[in-house]
Design a protein around this motif. Structure first.
Motif, mmCIF file in Angstrom:
data_model
loop_
_atom_site.group_PDB
_atom_site.id
_atom_site.type_symbol
_atom_site.label_atom_id
_atom_site.label_comp_id
_atom_site.label_asym_id
_atom_site.label_seq_id
_atom_site.Cartn_x
_atom_site.Cartn_y
_atom_site.Cartn_z
ATOM 1 N N LYS A 199 -15.107 14.198 -30.241
ATOM 2 C CA LYS A 199 -15.072 13.239 -31.346
ATOM 3 C C LYS A 199 -13.817 13.417 -32.194
ATOM 4 O O LYS A 199 -13.145 12.445 -32.540
ATOM 5 C CB LYS A 199 -16.310 13.415 -32.230
ATOM 6 N N VAL A 200 -13.528 14.667 -32.563
ATOM 7 C CA VAL A 200 -12.376 14.922 -33.433
ATOM 8 C C VAL A 200 -11.075 14.529 -32.744
ATOM 9 O O VAL A 200 -10.223 13.844 -33.323
ATOM 10 C CB VAL A 200 -12.321 16.403 -33.866
ATOM 11 N N SER A 201 -10.918 14.948 -31.483
ATOM 12 C CA SER A 201 -9.672 14.654 -30.766
ATOM 13 C C SER A 201 -9.504 13.160 -30.530
ATOM 14 O O SER A 201 -8.408 12.610 -30.663
ATOM 15 C CB SER A 201 -9.630 15.409 -29.434
ATOM 16 N N SER A 202 -10.584 12.466 -30.202
ATOM 17 C CA SER A 202 -10.514 11.028 -29.952
ATOM 18 C C SER A 202 -10.257 10.246 -31.234
ATOM 19 O O SER A 202 -9.507 9.264 -31.234
ATOM 20 C CB SER A 202 -11.817 10.532 -29.323
ATOM 21 N N ALA A 203 -10.884 10.681 -32.333
ATOM 22 C CA ALA A 203 -10.747 9.959 -33.598
ATOM 23 C C ALA A 203 -9.352 10.092 -34.186
ATOM 24 O O ALA A 203 -8.810 9.134 -34.753
ATOM 25 C CB ALA A 203 -11.781 10.471 -34.598
ATOM 26 N N LEU A 204 -8.756 11.273 -34.053
ATOM 27 C CA LEU A 204 -7.507 11.522 -34.742
ATOM 28 C C LEU A 204 -6.258 11.170 -33.941
ATOM 29 O O LEU A 204 -5.203 10.924 -34.523
ATOM 30 C CB LEU A 204 -7.430 12.984 -35.170
ATOM 31 N N PHE A 205 -6.355 11.151 -32.630
ATOM 32 C CA PHE A 205 -5.145 10.899 -31.843
ATOM 33 C C PHE A 205 -4.476 9.575 -32.221
ATOM 34 O O PHE A 205 -3.260 9.535 -32.424
ATOM 35 C CB PHE A 205 -5.430 10.947 -30.346
ATOM 36 N N PRO A 206 -5.220 8.461 -32.332
ATOM 37 C CA PRO A 206 -4.562 7.203 -32.709
ATOM 38 C C PRO A 206 -3.900 7.268 -34.088
ATOM 39 O O PRO A 206 -2.900 6.602 -34.335
ATOM 40 C CB PRO A 206 -5.710 6.185 -32.697
ATOM 41 N N ILE A 207 -4.465 8.082 -34.993
ATOM 42 C CA ILE A 207 -3.934 8.172 -36.351
ATOM 43 C C ILE A 207 -2.658 8.989 -36.387
ATOM 44 O O ILE A 207 -1.625 8.547 -36.898
ATOM 45 C CB ILE A 207 -4.986 8.786 -37.304
ATOM 46 N N ILE A 208 -2.691 10.184 -35.823
ATOM 47 C CA ILE A 208 -1.548 11.086 -35.947
ATOM 48 C C ILE A 208 -0.408 10.726 -35.003
ATOM 49 O O ILE A 208 0.742 11.108 -35.235
ATOM 50 C CB ILE A 208 -1.966 12.559 -35.725
ATOM 51 N N SER A 209 -0.707 9.980 -33.934
ATOM 52 C CA SER A 209 0.343 9.647 -32.971
ATOM 53 C C SER A 209 0.969 8.282 -33.230
ATOM 54 O O SER A 209 1.930 7.907 -32.558
ATOM 55 C CB SER A 209 -0.220 9.666 -31.550
ATOM 56 N N ALA A 210 0.443 7.547 -34.206
ATOM 57 C CA ALA A 210 0.952 6.203 -34.479
ATOM 58 C C ALA A 210 2.437 6.247 -34.842
ATOM 59 O O ALA A 210 2.838 6.936 -35.784
ATOM 60 C CB ALA A 210 0.152 5.565 -35.608
ATOM 61 N N GLY A 211 3.255 5.524 -34.098
ATOM 62 C CA GLY A 211 4.685 5.442 -34.376
ATOM 63 C C GLY A 211 5.459 6.696 -34.039
ATOM 64 O O GLY A 211 6.625 6.838 -34.415
ATOM 65 N N SER A 212 4.841 7.634 -33.343
ATOM 66 C CA SER A 212 5.512 8.893 -33.004
ATOM 67 C C SER A 212 5.848 8.951 -31.524
ATOM 68 O O SER A 212 5.093 8.486 -30.682
ATOM 69 C CB SER A 212 4.611 10.075 -33.373
ATOM 70 N N SER A 213 6.992 9.520 -31.224
ATOM 71 C CA SER A 213 7.388 9.703 -29.822
ATOM 72 C C SER A 213 7.228 11.155 -29.398
ATOM 73 O O SER A 213 7.687 11.553 -28.326
ATOM 74 C CB SER A 213 8.851 9.272 -29.637
ATOM 75 N N ASP A 214 6.580 11.953 -30.237
ATOM 76 C CA ASP A 214 6.382 13.373 -29.936
ATOM 77 C C ASP A 214 5.487 13.566 -28.713
ATOM 78 O O ASP A 214 4.667 12.720 -28.377
ATOM 79 C CB ASP A 214 5.723 14.091 -31.121
#
Length: 369
Positions: free
Chosen positions: A259-274
């Motif tokens: 749940k935590v990994s799925s919920a946060l990935f779209p948030i923290i990766s938005a606009g990032s090329s990391d």
């Protein structure tokens, strides 16, 4: 009095105390003043210091909500409660504006015993204080964001009064290496227990997110014990005193990390090329739920790493607590307090090498956005 306060401030500064330790010492100082007032009655007068036990008890409860339940907090709160009970008559006299010219013998004896207890607990607070890492020295900045559950996912809470389902700490350093880490602390720990570890990673060029989910969204016990300030303590208590209940709670472990990994990935990766890496502590890097999410593209992490598999990691699933929770490290693992941040630096270095090696070997999962 002013001289004593200056000495106390200088002492606390010189031994590098965290906000939690400073808060604990503040409450003990208030209790100490309340108990020691029996030595300073010279003439009939009001007793305003009799209000200190009530103030301290209220601060203890606020402190527990802010920092979570710990053994030291419970001890100080218990002492505050006892001191409050013994001062109820004094509070009533103060409320009725009655003067005091002496204290009863029983009250004096109890106050002396409480004062001794304050001093003993104060010594333990100082001896087992968490090591404070200087983020300025490492050129690292820390921020915290609260996320609320919405119909279409998670978004930043619009008000401080909103109930935060997910709390994320972000660590960024001057150097940016194009790599980000989402750390999901173990079920027996919290984000604060990994702070030196996260600071080291951020100093070395990683952007680090440390995230925890609470309440109904992350049900371990299915009751109030899933709240932010109770869960860690209740998990540790169940592990040591009720193994069956603890094992039952662990049935939700895969679901929680997923749940935590799925919920946060779209948030923290938005606009990032990391490149993004998921780091856990005791989740088991071969977790079926986590691998399933990666395979289905729900969380496009470039790799999953579990700190608990590091053989030289002295306190797996708890974080480097010889720095962040020395009392727990001593009681559970017989590991002494370490103010050098060796273990935090060590497991960070092992993780960095593993990530770099996976990139070199081409074994990481293809990154996609």
């Amino acid at each position: 009095m002013h001289t004593y306060l200056n000495f106390l401030v200088s002492f606390c500064y010189n031994i590098s105390m965290t906000n939690q330790t400073l808060g604990e010492l503040l409450m003990l100082v208030l209790l100490g003043i309340s108990c020691a007032r029996i030595f300073f009655v010279r003439s009939a007068r009001l007793d305003p210091l009799s209000a200190l036990p009530l103030i301290t008890l209220a601060l203890c409860l606020i402190f527990q909500v802010a920092f979570g339940l710990t053994a030291m907090n419970i001890l100080i709160t218990g002492l505050s409660f006892l001191n409050f009970i013994w001062n109820i008559r004094a509070l009533i006299r103060l409320h009725n504006k009655l003067v005091v010219d002496h204290y009863g013998i029983l009250f004096i004896i109890v106050s002396i015993l409480n004062l001794i207890a304050v001093i003993v607990i104060g010594v333990f607070v100082i001896l087992y204080r968490p090591a404070k890492i200087n983020t300025k020295t490492y050129s690292v900045s820390i921020s915290q964001q609260r996320y609320c559950s919405k119909e279409n996912g998670y978004s930043e809470c619009s008000s401080p009064l909103d109930y935060a389902t997910v709390i994320v700490r972000k660590y960024t350093g001057d150097a940016q290496g194009g790599k980000s880490i989402l750390l999901i602390p173990g079920v027996l720990s919290s984000s604060s227990m990994y702070e030196p570890f996260c600071v080291k990673l951020a100093h070395d060029g990683y952007t680090v997110y440390s995230a925890e989910m609470f309440g109904k969204e992350a049900s371990w016990f299915g009751d109030l014990r899933d709240s932010r300030f109770l869960r860690r303590f209740c998990m540790m208590y169940s592990q040591k005193n009720n193994p069956e209940e603890y094992e039952e709670a662990l049935r939700h472990k895969d679901e929680y990390y997923s749940k935590v990994s799925s919920a946060l990935f779209p948030i923290i990766s938005a606009g990032s090329s990391d490149r993004f890496y998921l780091v856990t502590d005791g989740a088991d890097s071969t977790s079926g739920a986590l691998l399933s999410n990666m395979a289905s593209g729900k969380t496009a992490y470039d790799g999953i790493y579990d700190l608990a598999v590091i053989p030289t990691y002295s306190t797996p699933e708890y974080g480097p607590i010889e720095q962040t929770y020395p009392l727990l490290a001593k009681y559970f693992f017989d590991v002494e307090r370490d103010g050098t941040f060796y273990m935090s630096s060590h497991i960070a270095t092992v993780l960095e090498r593993s990530i770099e090696q996976s990139i070199i070997d081409g074994l990481n999962t293809p990154h996609s956005h």
